[in-house]
Design an enzyme around this catalytic site. Sequence first.
Site, short mmCIF file in Angstrom:
data_model
loop_
_atom_site.label_atom_id
_atom_site.label_comp_id
_atom_site.label_asym_id
_atom_site.label_seq_id
_atom_site.Cartn_x
_atom_site.Cartn_y
_atom_site.Cartn_z
N SER A 1 5.76 -3.72 1.17
CA SER A 1 6.67 -2.74 0.57
C SER A 1 5.95 -1.87 -0.45
O SER A 1 6.17 -0.65 -0.51
CB SER A 1 7.84 -3.47 -0.09
OG SER A 1 8.70 -2.57 -0.75
N LEU B 1 3.68 0.63 1.35
CA LEU B 1 4.49 1.66 1.99
C LEU B 1 5.01 2.66 0.95
O LEU B 1 4.99 3.88 1.17
CB LEU B 1 5.65 1.02 2.74
CG LEU B 1 6.46 1.93 3.67
CD1 LEU B 1 5.57 2.47 4.78
CD2 LEU B 1 7.64 1.17 4.26
N HIS B 2 5.48 2.16 -0.20
CA HIS B 2 5.96 3.05 -1.25
C HIS B 2 4.83 3.93 -1.78
O HIS B 2 5.02 5.14 -1.99
CB HIS B 2 6.57 2.23 -2.40
CG HIS B 2 7.98 1.81 -2.18
ND1 HIS B 2 8.33 0.73 -1.41
CD2 HIS B 2 9.15 2.34 -2.62
CE1 HIS B 2 9.64 0.59 -1.40
NE2 HIS B 2 10.16 1.56 -2.12
N GLU B 3 3.66 3.33 -2.01
CA GLU B 3 2.53 4.08 -2.55
C GLU B 3 2.08 5.18 -1.58
O GLU B 3 1.87 6.33 -2.00
CB GLU B 3 1.37 3.14 -2.83
CG GLU B 3 0.11 3.82 -3.36
CD GLU B 3 0.29 4.37 -4.76
OE1 GLU B 3 -0.46 5.32 -5.10
OE2 GLU B 3 1.15 3.87 -5.51
#
Length: 405
Positions: free
Chosen positions: A339, A342-344
């Site tokens: 997660s 993916l956010h970064e």
Amino acid sequence: IRGLVTCFWTIIGAYLVSLLLSHYEKNGVFLSSGLASLIFSRGTDLILSDLALVLSTAFVVPFVRVLWIGRWQPRFIDPRHTRAMVLQAIAEIVWLVFWYTWQGTRGWPWSQRCFFALHTVVNWMKVHSYLSTNRHLACSLRTREELVHHQILSKSKKDKNIQERIQALDAELSPYSARFPESQTLANYAMFQLCPVLVYEVEYPRTTHIRWGYVAEKMAGTVGIFAVFYIIVAHLMIPHLERMPETGLLLTTVHLMGPMATCWLLFFFITFDSIANGFAELTRFADRRFYDDWWNVRGLDEFSRKWNRPVHLFLARHIYMPVREYWKSIAMAATFLFSSVLHEVTVVVACHRWNYGMFFFSQMMQIPLIPLANHIPWFKDQQALRNWSFWLSMVFFQPLLLCLY
């Protein structure tokens, strides 16, 4: 609670009227148009690109039908083999890299980049879930066929254990009225694309009819919330961000705490209450549980499960459970790692800026903080205190991360 909601929006409306009047007194116009020109610039290019993005995900249907459930012999690839997973991973990576590269070559402003990056991630999740779920179902189909073939060749009385396994596989392949693999059509995939869900199922529970008045209510809510969102961003956030070189990081963060928290709540309402419920009504999608009571959470681990249930269910199905089968002790850490990455990546692609992985590390810091909070004697049982600490961290660190990027 409806009266409380009415009171909340009435107060917000009164505050916005005061804000617009103040802007008129200072600038001679009620509403700043700079952000609007930014949002709608190159709008046709963005719409066509987004349409192409969505349509391109339809490659998964022939991918599944040709490679995993083809009816000719020999079949190209056994879905139970590692080669099938590798082929799926290559297809997803090529698709994702192509659209991230496409965005980088368009020269869009930050508003278009943010929208397209988020929509790319959402569509990748749908692609991954469709391919992974159908690969699992193809494995079950192969296993069922082999069991039936074994019964025919044995020419003996039906084995009770084999019959029970076949019945269990039948229930998995046909949970409701549709049956795998006959259900794997473009129409079935199109319905999955329109449903506000990220985890693919052969069939979903459905309502009996569409309430068009409810759809109109959600459409009006989307327009109204976006208008409030626009006013807050244009009048209360962008001016402070533009003055950040003079005022400094800390003071800008403090100025943005209120507006950023409000925008975060508006994003929640427009996404999960208006848009998700609107699409659910149009597709007669019956499961409307898009969130739980995340405002009462005691920590970030509970928040990650309740604030965005579609993403939580995706991570649970496709990251946590597969890792848990092999490495139970690191399943949660692996999910947080995925997660966070993916956010970064999404933030870097949207902002065209990498700030030494600040977003990544801010999320990964949750891993040691979660057990720490649960094992401090004077803190773990204090519901109100833990809820306050959660809200204070969200209100402060979100504008801080915005300023850093």
